[in-house]
Write an enzyme that holds these catalytic residues in place. Structure first.
Site, mmCIF file in Angstrom:
data_model
loop_
_atom_site.group_PDB
_atom_site.id
_atom_site.type_symbol
_atom_site.label_atom_id
_atom_site.label_comp_id
_atom_site.label_asym_id
_atom_site.label_seq_id
_atom_site.Cartn_x
_atom_site.Cartn_y
_atom_site.Cartn_z
ATOM 1 N N VAL A 111 55.817 21.340 82.076
ATOM 2 C CA VAL A 111 54.667 20.445 81.749
ATOM 3 C C VAL A 111 53.560 21.327 82.539
ATOM 4 O O VAL A 111 53.774 21.302 83.872
ATOM 5 C CB VAL A 111 54.837 19.150 82.037
ATOM 6 C CG1 VAL A 111 53.394 18.518 81.600
ATOM 7 C CG2 VAL A 111 55.879 18.299 81.411
ATOM 8 N N CYS A 112 52.370 21.557 81.946
ATOM 9 C CA CYS A 112 51.430 22.134 82.518
ATOM 10 C C CYS A 112 51.676 23.468 83.582
ATOM 11 O O CYS A 112 52.587 24.321 82.795
ATOM 12 C CB CYS A 112 50.600 21.212 83.527
ATOM 13 S SG CYS A 112 49.053 21.446 84.127
ATOM 14 N N THR A 113 51.360 23.569 84.577
ATOM 15 C CA THR A 113 51.660 24.645 85.538
ATOM 16 C C THR A 113 53.022 24.790 85.954
ATOM 17 O O THR A 113 53.509 25.605 86.576
ATOM 18 C CB THR A 113 50.675 24.953 86.550
ATOM 19 O OG1 THR A 113 50.688 23.741 87.388
ATOM 20 C CG2 THR A 113 49.171 25.100 86.300
ATOM 21 N N THR A 131 50.696 26.828 78.961
ATOM 22 C CA THR A 131 50.508 26.014 80.108
ATOM 23 C C THR A 131 49.182 25.534 79.779
ATOM 24 O O THR A 131 48.314 25.459 78.675
ATOM 25 C CB THR A 131 50.581 26.883 81.248
ATOM 26 O OG1 THR A 131 50.577 26.028 82.491
ATOM 27 C CG2 THR A 131 49.588 27.944 81.177
#
Length: 327
Positions: A111-113, A131
């Site tokens: 998730v995300c970074t 990302t």
């Protein structure tokens, strides 16, 4: 799925993004509730795990109860994001644990970074990933063997799933639940969480207008104001002469400066804005597609269909069937 509860491990670390953990965690917890309501065993055994067991402080200042890194295999391993990931990925023992778990997990997600940890662990080479939009360029520069796509909400390649930032983790987790348990339970979870529109991965993680604002060099307010004006006049005849007059420039100067400032042609920008307007109406209204084509300035349903195929790679009808909140 077999009836045994599957181990879902969400990896946290100091200064993790709170919603990157809590969003997916709640999706799996709610999926258990929905399954039990239907007389089925709980399908998931979700845990937040960390190299620092007992408590990890999120970047929001809220502590998370965490379990020690398990030796048991993960069915689903999810790496959360947040600015603390760049410190966490310096822990070689943690990276090795991620590699070991990834080797046996049924599926791997970020998730995300959190994608940076997977990349540093050597697990993203040769894959198309996403990302948070603000970190896509950095990820692409650091890992040239990774194909970074800045647009989608999430991307699935076989057993690998990556998502955009923050709330996109909920979309990713809903997609995982749908893959396991079917659409009905996934939609019931979405309703339970008051997620009105469950967005498949092809949805953009930011709007066309925001993308244009991000791309406009030197923050040229003339073109930002022009984009707002276009949105209010989609049904008008939007020729280069009309647009140039709106910003007080000659046609030749307008085309040259617009391309230099936005990296786009005026015609392409108008098409993108019209497609985004049509996407909203397809998802949020019951208007016939022909009416939507008229309302957004396409003129004919066929013109809307062609533009939609170029921009979204599906027909307007297929988009409505998958994304509509009216069903």
């Amino acid at each position: 799925m077999p009836h045994a509860s599957k181990a879902v491990h969400i990896l946290a670390f100091p200064n993790v993004q709170l919603l990157d953990v809590a969003g997916p965690l709640q999706v799996f917890a709610s999926a258990n509730v929905q399954a039990v309501k239907r007389g089925q065993p709980a399908p998931y055994a979700p845990k937040v795990v960390a190299a620092q067991p007992d408590c990890v402080m999120s970047s929001a200042g809220l502590g998370l109860h965490t379990f020690a890194l398990p030796d048991e295999p993960s069915d689903t391993l999810i790496i959360a994001g947040g600015w603390g990931v760049h410190t966490a990925l310096q822990d070689e023992q943690l990276l090795q644990w991620v590699r070991t778990q990834a080797a046996s997990a049924r599926r791997l997600a970020s998730v995300c970074t959190g994608a940076f940890m997977l990349a540093h662990a050597g697990l993203l080479d040769g894959h198309r990933v996403v990302t948070h939009w603000d970190s896509c360029e950095e990820l692409a520069q650091q890992f040239p063997n990774v194909q970074v796509d800045s647009d989608p909400i999430f991307i699935n390649e076989d057993a690998l799933w990556t998502s955009a930032g923050v709330t996109a983790g909920i979309d990713l987790a809903l997609a995982l639940v749908e893959a396991d348990l079917g659409r009905n339970i996934a939609l019931a979870v979405a309703q339970d969480l008051v997620v009105f529109l469950k967005r498949p991965g092809g949805q953009s993680q930011f709007s066309t207008v925001l993308s244009m604002q991000q791309a406009t060099r030197n923050n040229d307010s003339r073109f930002a104001d022009l984009h707002a004006w276009i949105l209010d006049n989609l049904t008008n005849e939007l020729s280069v002469a009309t647009l140039a007059a709106q910003v007080g420039m000659s046609e030749r100067s307008f085309v040259r400066h617009y391309r230099a400032q936005t990296g786009n042609t005026p015609a392409r920008a108008i098409e993108q804005l019209r497609v985004e307007a049509a996407r909203r109406l397809l998802g949020d209204s019951a208007l016939p597609i022909k009416r939507i084509a008229d309302h957004c300035g396409f003129g004919t349903e066929e013109t809307l269909r062609r533009s939609f195929m170029r921009a979204v790679s599906v027909t307007p009808q297929a988009y409505r069937e998958r994304f509509s909140a009216q069903r």
